[in-house]
Design a protein around this motif. Structure first.
Motif, PDB file in Angstrom:
ATOM      1  N   TYR A  82       0.833  -1.209   0.000  1.00 34.37           N
ATOM      2  CA  TYR A  82       0.000   0.000   0.000  1.00 34.37           C
ATOM      3  C   TYR A  82       0.866   1.255   0.000  1.00 34.37           C
ATOM      4  O   TYR A  82       2.070   1.194   0.231  1.00 34.37           O
ATOM      5  N   GLU A  93      -8.468   2.637  -5.323  1.00 33.19           N
ATOM      6  CA  GLU A  93      -9.820   2.342  -4.813  1.00 33.19           C
ATOM      7  C   GLU A  93     -10.102   0.844  -4.855  1.00 33.19           C
ATOM      8  O   GLU A  93     -10.697   0.285  -3.937  1.00 33.19           O
ATOM      9  N   GLY A  96      -8.270  -0.633  -2.037  1.00 34.53           N
ATOM     10  CA  GLY A  96      -8.929  -0.324  -0.768  1.00 34.53           C
ATOM     11  C   GLY A  96     -10.124  -1.226  -0.529  1.00 34.53           C
ATOM     12  O   GLY A  96     -10.328  -1.747   0.578  1.00 34.53           O
ATOM     13  N   LYS A  97     -10.890  -1.456  -1.587  1.00 32.77           N
ATOM     14  CA  LYS A  97     -12.083  -2.305  -1.495  1.00 32.77           C
ATOM     15  C   LYS A  97     -11.671  -3.748  -1.180  1.00 32.77           C
ATOM     16  O   LYS A  97     -12.266  -4.414  -0.329  1.00 32.77           O
ATOM     17  N   MET A  99      -8.977  -4.779   0.312  1.00 27.97           N
ATOM     18  CA  MET A  99      -8.491  -4.873   1.695  1.00 27.97           C
ATOM     19  C   MET A  99      -9.642  -4.782   2.702  1.00 27.97           C
ATOM     20  O   MET A  99      -9.666  -5.502   3.684  1.00 27.97           O
ATOM     21  N   GLU A 100     -10.586  -3.896   2.439  1.00 23.62           N
ATOM     22  CA  GLU A 100     -11.735  -3.797   3.343  1.00 23.62           C
ATOM     23  C   GLU A 100     -12.481  -5.118   3.404  1.00 23.62           C
ATOM     24  O   GLU A 100     -12.856  -5.592   4.474  1.00 23.62           O
ATOM     25  N   ASP A 101     -12.688  -5.722   2.234  1.00 22.36           N
ATOM     26  CA  ASP A 101     -13.373  -7.019   2.176  1.00 22.36           C
ATOM     27  C   ASP A 101     -12.574  -8.086   2.920  1.00 22.36           C
ATOM     28  O   ASP A 101     -13.127  -8.904   3.650  1.00 22.36           O
ATOM     29  N   PHE A 103     -10.383  -7.728   5.402  1.00 18.75           N
ATOM     30  CA  PHE A 103     -10.376  -7.554   6.858  1.00 18.75           C
ATOM     31  C   PHE A 103     -11.771  -7.689   7.465  1.00 18.75           C
ATOM     32  O   PHE A 103     -11.909  -7.994   8.646  1.00 18.75           O
ATOM     33  N   ALA A 104     -12.808  -7.476   6.664  1.00 18.83           N
ATOM     34  CA  ALA A 104     -14.178  -7.577   7.180  1.00 18.83           C
ATOM     35  C   ALA A 104     -14.652  -9.030   7.207  1.00 18.83           C
ATOM     36  O   ALA A 104     -15.662  -9.347   7.831  1.00 18.83           O
ATOM     37  N   THR A 128      -3.139   3.110   9.723  1.00 15.45           N
ATOM     38  CA  THR A 128      -4.425   2.539   9.297  1.00 15.45           C
ATOM     39  C   THR A 128      -4.346   1.017   9.230  1.00 15.45           C
ATOM     40  O   THR A 128      -5.229   0.303   9.715  1.00 15.45           O
ATOM     41  N   TRP A 132      -6.444  -1.800  11.244  1.00 17.39           N
ATOM     42  CA  TRP A 132      -7.214  -2.874  10.578  1.00 17.39           C
ATOM     43  C   TRP A 132      -6.876  -4.222  11.184  1.00 17.39           C
ATOM     44  O   TRP A 132      -7.752  -5.015  11.493  1.00 17.39           O
TER      45      TRP A 132
END
Length: 196
Positions: A82, A93, A96-97, A99-101, A103-104, A128, A132
């Protein structure tokens, strides 16, 4: 005592979207770090290989979540680097999506290995990423790479600064590491082996 043959490492798959992450009972170690921090070099050092994880002349080469099966016993999960400036906004973007997915999604990893540069104060992106990892509720180890580039007198204060900047709890190990020289390898391996 569990053993791990790190020389037995196989590339399994690249995940480009949430539905492709591996979920299995095999423990997973997720490696993350800034694009130029030497993440591939750390992974290669852990596996005693020269160029198993691609060491790119250009940072930002890992754009997917890459899975490697080590000795059939655990996965090394190589997350995209990153904070690299030379990628398009759309690419940032997408990253980011992804990584969000990642970690979620519970069960995507059991131990996070976050790699920072021992020479510098962690960046906003590093902070950040550390958040996470900690919010995911899994164990975390932070690796301060490029130790060989520091004078002895700089090591302690730099490690202290990293711990404070990332707000690392006491129980999170901060491992002084040199992918170049192999320092810290045994300590990180012990953290990884504790999953088995």
């Amino acid at each position: 005592m569990a053993t791990l043959n790190v020389n037995k490492a196989d590339f399994v798959k690249s995940a480009a979207a949430a539905g492709q992450f591996i979920h299995s009972s095999v423990p997973k170690v997720a490696f993350a770090g800034k694009s130029n921090v030497g993440k591939s070099s750390v992974i290669n050092r852990m596996l005693n290989r020269k160029n198993f994880a691609r060491v790119g002349a250009q940072p930002g080469k890992t754009v997917h979540v890459n899975y490697f099966l080590i000795d059939g016993k655990l996965y090394f999960v190589d997350l995209p680097g990153y904070g690299y400036a030379k990628v398009s906004q759309a690419e940032k973007e997408r990253w980011g999506k992804l990584m969000e997915d990642f970690f979620a999604d519970p069960g995507t990893f059991d131990l996070g290995v976050m790699i920072v540069d021992a020479r510098h104060k962690p960046t906003a992106d590093d902070i950040t990423m550390a958040e996470w990892f900690q919010n995911a509720g899994c164990r975390l180890a932070v690796v301060a790479n490029k130790l060989d580039k520091l004078k002895k007198s700089e090591i302690e204060p730099n490690l202290q600064l990293i711990r404070e900047t990332l707000a690392l709890p006491e129980e999170v190990p901060l491992i002084p590491f040199s992918a170049e020289k192999g320092q810290g390898r045994e300590q990180l391996l012990a953290e990884i082996m504790s999953l088995l």
